[in-house]
Design an enzyme around this catalytic site. Structure first.
Site, PDB file in Angstrom:
ATOM      1  N   GLY A  20       0.869  -1.181   0.254  1.00 13.37           N
ATOM      2  CA  GLY A  20      -0.045  -0.017  -0.130  1.00 13.37           C
ATOM      3  C   GLY A  20       1.047   1.286  -0.008  1.00 13.37           C
ATOM      4  O   GLY A  20       0.380   2.157  -0.610  1.00 13.37           O
ATOM      5  N   ARG A  24       7.235   1.907   0.906  1.00 13.97           N
ATOM      6  CA  ARG A  24       7.589   0.386   1.066  1.00 13.97           C
ATOM      7  C   ARG A  24       7.823  -0.425  -0.530  1.00 13.97           C
ATOM      8  O   ARG A  24       8.733  -1.154  -0.239  1.00 13.97           O
ATOM      9  CB  ARG A  24       6.406  -0.381   1.478  1.00 13.97           C
ATOM     10  CG  ARG A  24       6.151  -0.246   3.041  1.00 13.97           C
ATOM     11  CD  ARG A  24       7.203  -1.034   3.818  1.00 13.97           C
ATOM     12  NE  ARG A  24       7.035  -1.081   5.080  1.00 13.97           N
ATOM     13  CZ  ARG A  24       7.758  -1.315   6.036  1.00 13.97           C
ATOM     14  NH1 ARG A  24       8.574  -2.008   5.850  1.00 13.97           N
ATOM     15  NH2 ARG A  24       7.149  -1.382   7.409  1.00 13.97           N
ATOM     16  N   ARG A  43       2.016  11.117  -8.746  1.00 17.98           N
ATOM     17  CA  ARG A  43       1.271  11.023  -7.263  1.00 17.98           C
ATOM     18  C   ARG A  43       2.164  10.960  -6.088  1.00 17.98           C
ATOM     19  O   ARG A  43       1.783  10.452  -5.056  1.00 17.98           O
ATOM     20  CB  ARG A  43      -0.011  10.578  -7.171  1.00 17.98           C
ATOM     21  CG  ARG A  43      -0.958  11.143  -8.128  1.00 17.98           C
ATOM     22  CD  ARG A  43      -2.353  10.576  -8.166  1.00 17.98           C
ATOM     23  NE  ARG A  43      -3.152  11.227  -9.017  1.00 17.98           N
ATOM     24  CZ  ARG A  43      -4.300  11.852  -8.297  1.00 17.98           C
ATOM     25  NH1 ARG A  43      -4.317  12.002  -6.990  1.00 17.98           N
ATOM     26  NH2 ARG A  43      -5.136  12.744  -9.159  1.00 17.98           N
ATOM     27  N   ARG A  87      -0.358  -8.568  -3.442  1.00 25.56           N
ATOM     28  CA  ARG A  87      -0.278  -7.517  -2.425  1.00 25.56           C
ATOM     29  C   ARG A  87       0.561  -7.908  -1.377  1.00 25.56           C
ATOM     30  O   ARG A  87       0.198  -9.172  -0.554  1.00 25.56           O
ATOM     31  CB  ARG A  87      -1.834  -7.155  -1.943  1.00 25.56           C
ATOM     32  CG  ARG A  87      -1.972  -6.182  -0.737  1.00 25.56           C
ATOM     33  CD  ARG A  87      -3.311  -5.867  -0.622  1.00 25.56           C
ATOM     34  NE  ARG A  87      -3.570  -5.570   0.944  1.00 25.56           N
ATOM     35  CZ  ARG A  87      -2.905  -4.717   1.652  1.00 25.56           C
ATOM     36  NH1 ARG A  87      -1.925  -3.771   0.861  1.00 25.56           N
ATOM     37  NH2 ARG A  87      -3.174  -4.589   2.927  1.00 25.56           N
ATOM     38  N   SER A  90      -0.118  -4.876   5.546  1.00 25.17           N
ATOM     39  CA  SER A  90      -0.357  -5.068   6.879  1.00 25.17           C
ATOM     40  C   SER A  90      -1.837  -5.586   7.246  1.00 25.17           C
ATOM     41  O   SER A  90      -2.580  -5.198   6.510  1.00 25.17           O
ATOM     42  CB  SER A  90       0.063  -4.171   7.769  1.00 25.17           C
ATOM     43  OG  SER A  90      -0.495  -2.948   7.463  1.00 25.17           O
ATOM     44  N   ASP A 207      -1.177  -4.971  13.839  1.00 21.56           N
ATOM     45  CA  ASP A 207      -1.749  -4.588  15.356  1.00 21.56           C
ATOM     46  C   ASP A 207      -3.046  -5.438  15.736  1.00 21.56           C
ATOM     47  O   ASP A 207      -3.519  -6.219  14.810  1.00 21.56           O
ATOM     48  CB  ASP A 207      -2.513  -2.998  15.154  1.00 21.56           C
ATOM     49  CG  ASP A 207      -3.214  -2.928  13.808  1.00 21.56           C
ATOM     50  OD1 ASP A 207      -2.564  -2.945  12.724  1.00 21.56           O
ATOM     51  OD2 ASP A 207      -4.520  -3.220  14.055  1.00 21.56           O
ATOM     52  N   ARG A 220       8.193  -4.517  12.598  1.00 20.21           N
ATOM     53  CA  ARG A 220       7.188  -4.590  11.189  1.00 20.21           C
ATOM     54  C   ARG A 220       8.294  -4.579   9.792  1.00 20.21           C
ATOM     55  O   ARG A 220       8.039  -5.567   9.226  1.00 20.21           O
ATOM     56  CB  ARG A 220       6.650  -3.087  10.899  1.00 20.21           C
ATOM     57  CG  ARG A 220       5.344  -3.071  11.726  1.00 20.21           C
ATOM     58  CD  ARG A 220       4.264  -2.027  11.328  1.00 20.21           C
ATOM     59  NE  ARG A 220       4.861  -0.810  11.693  1.00 20.21           N
ATOM     60  CZ  ARG A 220       4.727   0.018  12.689  1.00 20.21           C
ATOM     61  NH1 ARG A 220       4.128  -0.446  13.652  1.00 20.21           N
ATOM     62  NH2 ARG A 220       5.177   1.212  12.870  1.00 20.21           N
TER      63      ARG A 220
HETATM   64  N1  HPA Z   1      -7.725  -2.034  10.065  1.00 22.41           N
HETATM   65  C1  HPA Z   1      -7.834  -1.865   8.889  1.00 22.41           C
HETATM   66  N2  HPA Z   1      -6.586  -2.147   7.984  1.00 22.41           N
HETATM   67  C2  HPA Z   1      -5.441  -2.471   8.865  1.00 22.41           C
HETATM   68  C3  HPA Z   1      -5.739  -2.422  10.199  1.00 22.41           C
HETATM   69  C4  HPA Z   1      -6.723  -2.408  10.690  1.00 22.41           C
HETATM   70  O1  HPA Z   1      -6.762  -2.486  12.106  1.00 22.41           O
HETATM   71  N3  HPA Z   1      -4.189  -2.823  10.429  1.00 22.41           N
HETATM   72  C5  HPA Z   1      -3.387  -2.710   9.312  1.00 22.41           C
HETATM   73  N4  HPA Z   1      -4.162  -2.498   8.410  1.00 22.41           N
END
Ligand code: HPA
Length: 238
Positions: A20, A24, A43, A87, A90, A207, A220
């Site tokens: 994303g 990265r 962009r 993809r 995270s 997370d 990470r």
């Molecule tokens: N929500 C949506 N997308 C995410 C999250 C999340 O908590 N953590 C990492 N990508």
């Protein structure tokens, strides 16, 4: 060039890794590819092509969320004849079966997005990963450690809102097998299917929605690197 990608035809490899975050994309190109060349800065959504173990590979940022991801995936498939997009992102863990830093290989992706309900006029399409890529990624992840329990293959949820108004609705899906939440895979899988191409999403748990635990930036980076290696191995072998 296409509307959002400043590349000439032939600049983009048949296999694209898609984080994303465009920074990265740059990190992946600089860390894993040899002779990497930046083909777009439009962009600030960087794209690079280089070589990994003798294979031409590109890395293209997608931005956050399904509308942004859909723009880049559509242009890569339609204008640059890309065959596979993996993809590398995270996700947030929705169940205690997962721990932070675990890797989730997304077999399929539910969503609250209206993109598919509009496309299919309310019918409930089931976006799934390409099976060859899915199997190759699972094989690559388990090659050195067949019994590892930190890699999960299963169902994820692609939400449109990071700050969801009603997060309890997503958690209800956990009772039906959803492991984690991110924001792009469902659109990516649908668009790939529409072009007859291949897609897979691999995510590291950044997370934990249940325990509140988060990863440090260093952690990470380390887990992200392992995920990239799995994606490169899968994409170049399947
Ligand atoms: N929500 C949506 N997308 C995410 C999250 C999340 O908590 N953590 C990492 N990508």
């Amino acid at each position: 060039m296409s509307t959002h990608i400043g590349a000439a035809p032939g600049d983009v490899a048949p296999l694209v890794l898609m984080p994303g975050d465009p920074l990265r994309a740059r990190w992946i190109a600089e860390t894993f590819l040899t002779d990497a060349r930046c083909y777009t800065e439009v962009r600030g959504m960087y794209g690079y092509t280089g070589t990994w173990q003798g294979h031409r590979v590109s890395v293209q940022g997608s931005g956050m969320g399904q509308p942004s991801c859909a723009i880049y995936a559509t242009e890569l498939f339609r204008e640059y004849d890309v065959q596979s997009i993996i993809r590398v992102g995270s996700c947030g863990a929705l169940t205690e079966r997962l721990a932070v830093r675990d890797i989730v290989i997304a077999q399929a992706a539910c969503t609250d997005s209206s993109m598919n309900s509009i496309r299919f006029e309310g019918l409930d399409y089931a976006p799934i990963a390409d099976f060859g890529l899915l199997r190759a990624a699972s094989d690559a992840a388990h090659r050195s450690a067949p019994d590892r329990d930190d890699v999960h293959v299963g169902l994820i949820f692609s939400g449109d809102s990071f700050y969801a108004a009603r997060p309890e609705l997503t958690r209800r899906m956990v009772d039906f097998g959803v492991l984690a939440i991110e924001m792009e895979a469902s659109a990516l899988y649908t668009i790939a299917a529409g072009f007859g191409r291949r897609a897979l999403a691999i995510c590291t748990v950044s997370d934990h929605i249940v325990t509140g635990e988060e990863t440090t930036a260093q952690e990470r980076e380390q887990t992200f690197g392992e995920m990239v290696e799995i994606a490169l191995a899968a994409g170049t072998s399947a």
